[in-house]
Design a protein around this motif. Structure first.
Motif, mmCIF file in Angstrom:
data_model
loop_
_atom_site.group_PDB
_atom_site.id
_atom_site.type_symbol
_atom_site.label_atom_id
_atom_site.label_comp_id
_atom_site.label_asym_id
_atom_site.label_seq_id
_atom_site.Cartn_x
_atom_site.Cartn_y
_atom_site.Cartn_z
ATOM 1 N N LEU A 164 22.032 1.447 10.994
ATOM 2 C CA LEU A 164 21.602 1.739 12.357
ATOM 3 C C LEU A 164 22.016 0.618 13.294
ATOM 4 O O LEU A 164 22.038 -0.553 12.909
ATOM 5 C CB LEU A 164 20.072 1.881 12.404
ATOM 6 N N GLN A 165 22.324 0.968 14.518
ATOM 7 C CA GLN A 165 22.644 -0.033 15.520
ATOM 8 C C GLN A 165 21.344 -0.652 16.011
ATOM 9 O O GLN A 165 20.296 -0.005 16.015
ATOM 10 C CB GLN A 165 23.383 0.602 16.691
ATOM 11 N N TYR A 212 18.537 0.352 8.311
ATOM 12 C CA TYR A 212 19.137 1.563 7.775
ATOM 13 C C TYR A 212 18.223 2.760 8.020
ATOM 14 O O TYR A 212 17.008 2.628 8.090
ATOM 15 C CB TYR A 212 19.390 1.418 6.270
ATOM 16 N N CYS A 213 18.827 3.921 8.148
ATOM 17 C CA CYS A 213 18.089 5.165 8.345
ATOM 18 C C CYS A 213 17.299 5.490 7.080
ATOM 19 O O CYS A 213 17.856 5.483 5.980
ATOM 20 C CB CYS A 213 19.055 6.293 8.679
ATOM 21 N N ALA A 235 22.182 5.592 6.390
ATOM 22 C CA ALA A 235 23.266 5.058 7.217
ATOM 23 C C ALA A 235 22.801 3.813 7.967
ATOM 24 O O ALA A 235 21.626 3.687 8.310
ATOM 25 C CB ALA A 235 23.729 6.115 8.226
ATOM 26 N N CYS A 269 19.212 8.091 14.559
ATOM 27 C CA CYS A 269 20.344 7.833 13.670
ATOM 28 C C CYS A 269 21.553 8.622 14.154
ATOM 29 O O CYS A 269 21.453 9.831 14.391
ATOM 30 C CB CYS A 269 19.983 8.230 12.236
ATOM 31 N N THR A 270 22.683 7.959 14.295
ATOM 32 C CA THR A 270 23.889 8.643 14.765
ATOM 33 C C THR A 270 24.526 9.501 13.673
ATOM 34 O O THR A 270 25.363 10.340 13.969
ATOM 35 C CB THR A 270 24.927 7.623 15.273
ATOM 36 N N GLN A 271 24.138 9.313 12.416
ATOM 37 C CA GLN A 271 24.703 10.098 11.320
ATOM 38 C C GLN A 271 23.969 11.417 11.097
ATOM 39 O O GLN A 271 24.583 12.453 10.903
ATOM 40 C CB GLN A 271 24.682 9.296 10.014
ATOM 41 N N CYS A 272 22.628 11.362 11.100
ATOM 42 C CA CYS A 272 21.866 12.573 10.780
ATOM 43 C C CYS A 272 21.029 13.085 11.945
ATOM 44 O O CYS A 272 20.474 14.187 11.870
ATOM 45 C CB CYS A 272 20.978 12.352 9.548
ATOM 46 N N CYS A 324 18.856 9.162 5.799
ATOM 47 C CA CYS A 324 20.176 9.335 5.184
ATOM 48 C C CYS A 324 20.775 8.032 4.637
ATOM 49 O O CYS A 324 21.782 8.065 3.941
ATOM 50 C CB CYS A 324 21.147 9.968 6.174
#
Length: 151
Positions: free
Chosen positions: A10-11, A2-3, A8, A17-20, A6
């Motif tokens: 993570l892959q 997880y990030c 989110a 992070c693709t969210q933040c 944020c």
């Protein structure tokens, strides 16, 4: 994973992070292992117990960057060691849980004094931990780094 900024998911192998948009491993508001909010000054996550202040090299490796000093541990290897050699604590030595491994080893080696009960208890303990590792219930090594899930 997880990030830490944020929270989110993570892959695998992600560097951002693709969210933040923050580089993986940056931030201190969320646990990288379970994604729960953490106190910025906390040393360990109160939800999953992972080390939040691991050195930069360890954190970098946990997120896909190489680290020869502490390579990822294989869930398949650890699980099979637990199932077949668990009474000797070999899987715990492999994962870095040295104290627990020594207890299992001593339980097996000198536990025969208790009418053979020690080795039986250690074997069941190792079997259960091996299954937990393979199913993902145990997902971090003794240093707080994620165990590599084998396909």
């Amino acid at each position: 994973m997880y990030c830490k900024n944020c929270g989110a998911a993570l892959q695998n192998g992600a560097f951002v992070c693709t969210q933040c948009g923050v580089p993986v491993g940056s931030g201190n508001a969320y646990c990288p292992n379970c994604g729960q909010p953490t106190d910025p000054n906390a040393m360990v996550c109160t939800h999953c117990g992972v080390n939040l202040n691991a050195g930069a090299a360890n954190n970098a490796y946990a997120y896909g960057a190489p680290n020869a000093a502490n390579p990822p541990k294989s869930s398949l290897v650890a699980g099979l060691l637990g199932i077949f050699l668990g009474s000797l604590g070999i899987h715990n030595f492999y994962l870095g849980y040295t104290q627990k491994a020594i207890i299992q080893l001593l339980l097996t080696l000198i536990g025969w004094i208790l009418c053979g009960l020690g080795p039986a208890v250690a074997a069941i303990w190792g079997l259960v931990e091996g299954i937990q590792i393979l199913t993902g219930s145990i997902n971090v090594d003794g240093h707080g780094n994620p165990i590599k899930r084998d396909s």
